[in-house]
Design an enzyme around this catalytic site. Structure first.
Site, PDB file in Angstrom:
ATOM      1  N   GLY A 187      25.754  60.679 -53.495  1.00 11.07           N
ATOM      2  CA  GLY A 187      26.658  60.097 -54.025  1.00 11.07           C
ATOM      3  C   GLY A 187      27.190  58.930 -53.148  1.00 11.07           C
ATOM      4  O   GLY A 187      28.238  58.451 -53.315  1.00 11.07           O
ATOM      5  N   LYS A 188      26.505  58.514 -51.876  1.00  8.15           N
ATOM      6  CA  LYS A 188      26.987  57.483 -51.123  1.00  8.15           C
ATOM      7  C   LYS A 188      26.637  56.272 -51.470  1.00  8.15           C
ATOM      8  O   LYS A 188      25.935  56.159 -52.719  1.00  8.15           O
ATOM      9  CB  LYS A 188      26.360  57.814 -49.590  1.00  8.15           C
ATOM     10  N   ASN A 189      27.081  55.039 -51.139  1.00 13.05           N
ATOM     11  CA  ASN A 189      27.012  53.888 -51.720  1.00 13.05           C
ATOM     12  C   ASN A 189      25.306  53.466 -51.552  1.00 13.05           C
ATOM     13  O   ASN A 189      24.895  53.089 -52.276  1.00 13.05           O
ATOM     14  CB  ASN A 189      27.403  52.673 -50.643  1.00 13.05           C
TER      15      ASN A 189
END
Length: 369
Positions: A187-189
């Protein structure tokens, strides 16, 4: 009516790059380089360049990155490390795993980052390091923390788990402290297709130590110089990150466009947004706001097909896991207020202009009922 707008939706991103990622996976499969290996090494080199650091070390997740960085700093039993009260709990886990004690410091009331003016009162002869968190993708006050570290002979560790591509005074985060720790949780950039993390540094001594620590304390096969860990990054994760890294600047720019619209067009006195200092160029991993009646706003948004998140509803110092440290309500009032009043708006590069407009229109109509 628009379909449901979640806080995060990864499907759009992965559909765009599916063929490229699958082609990369096939190369990993053909070479059977599933644990470490050339695909991880390629990503490490590319990510070090991206962060303008000398070295990057891939590991199995961001929490392990924090753990190994603490060990590389020599943090251990009886030591103390300054940690923000307002952060994801993994920031504190990295300290605790070594046997050291996290000492929690409140955040400011506007940036919601660690309050540099509250740090020195928490420093003791046992203090060895300060962890600054580039929270929500926004850089912390690097110069203020570095000045405190220099004054008290402490190490600075950057927790950049949410900040791949963020810039402080137009310099990428990841090279200000002794080391910087990144999460590549999906879910991180910049998220792997699986679990992954990394550590950047400009220091060759730390780099070599980290290589040993992640690989059973070994630099030569079957020769173990210290108690180490099995924390290597997988080949498939490295390959997927290498593909995604090329797109990260574009995705981060789109997040900034969305954030700018939120900042300029949300005009509701019942809503407060995070303050953005001039020296901080955020990548908006999260877009957090506060409101007095959080449950009322969440219910109202849900009724309008908008589903926000909470980051984070319990501050670190009041977590049950740290009850033995004897913190109490009122010790970190800004972090406690934020925990009780924050919500995170939908934020991902694939949000459409129509969805953004809908979110803004709905928020501006909110009456704090």
């Amino acid at each position: 009516m628009l379909e449901k707008i979640p806080c995060l939706d990864l499907k759009g991103q992965h559909q765009q790059i599916k063929k490229e990622v699958f082609d990369a996976f096939e190369k990993v499969y053909e070479s059977t380089a599933f644990s470490g290996g050339p695909f991880v090494e390629e990503f490490e080199k590319n990510f070090a360049v991206f962060c303008q650091t000398a070295y990057a070390v891939g590991v199995n997740n961001g929490t392990s990155a924090l753990h190994l960085a603490m060990l590389a700093l020599g943090i251990g039993v009886g030591d103390e490390v300054i940690v923000p009260a307002n952060t994801f709990i993994a920031t504190a886990w990295g300290v605790s795993y070594t046997g050291a004690i996290p000492v929690f410091v409140d955040c400011t009331s506007d940036t919601w980052q660690i309050d540099a003016t509250k740090i020195e009162e928490k420093i003791t002869p046992k203090t060895k390091a300060i962890v600054g968190v580039h929270l929500y993708g926004q850089p912390f006050d690097v110069e203020s923390l570095l000045a405190i570290c220099r004054k008290h002979n402490l190490s600075l560790l950057e927790d950049a788990a949410q900040a791949q591509g963020a810039r402080y005074n137009d310099i990428p985060v990841g090279g200000f402290g002794e080391m910087a720790c990144f999460s590549f949780y999906p879910g991180k950039n910049l998220g792997a297709c699986g679990e992954a993390g990394g550590i950047t540094t400009k220091n060759e001594k730390y780099y070599k130590h980290l290589l040993s620590l992640r690989n059973h304390g070994s630099m030569v096969r079957y020769h173990h110089d210290e108690v180490g860990f099995n924390m290597r990054m997988g080949g498939l994760e490295g390959a997927s990150l290498n593909v995604k890294l090329k797109y990260l600047p574009e995705w981060n720019n789109r997040r900034r466009e969305i954030a700018t619209r939120y900042q300029q067009e949300i005009k509701n006195t019942h809503i407060k947004l995070q303050y953005q200092p001039d020296w901080a160029k955020s990548v908006y991993h999260l877009f957090v706001l506060t409101t007095e009646n959080r449950d009322g706003l969440i219910n109202y948004l849900n009724e309008n097909n908008i589903f926000p998140g909470l980051h984070y509803p319990v501050p670190c110092h009041l977590q049950k896991a740290y009850a033995h440290l004897k913190y109490k309500e009122g010790d970190c009032p800004n972090a406690e207020y934020l925990a009780q009043h924050c919500i995170s708006l939908p934020m991902y590069a694939e949000l459409t202009d129509a969805e953004i407009s809908h979110i803004i229109k709905v928020l501006n109509a909110y009456k704090n009922a």
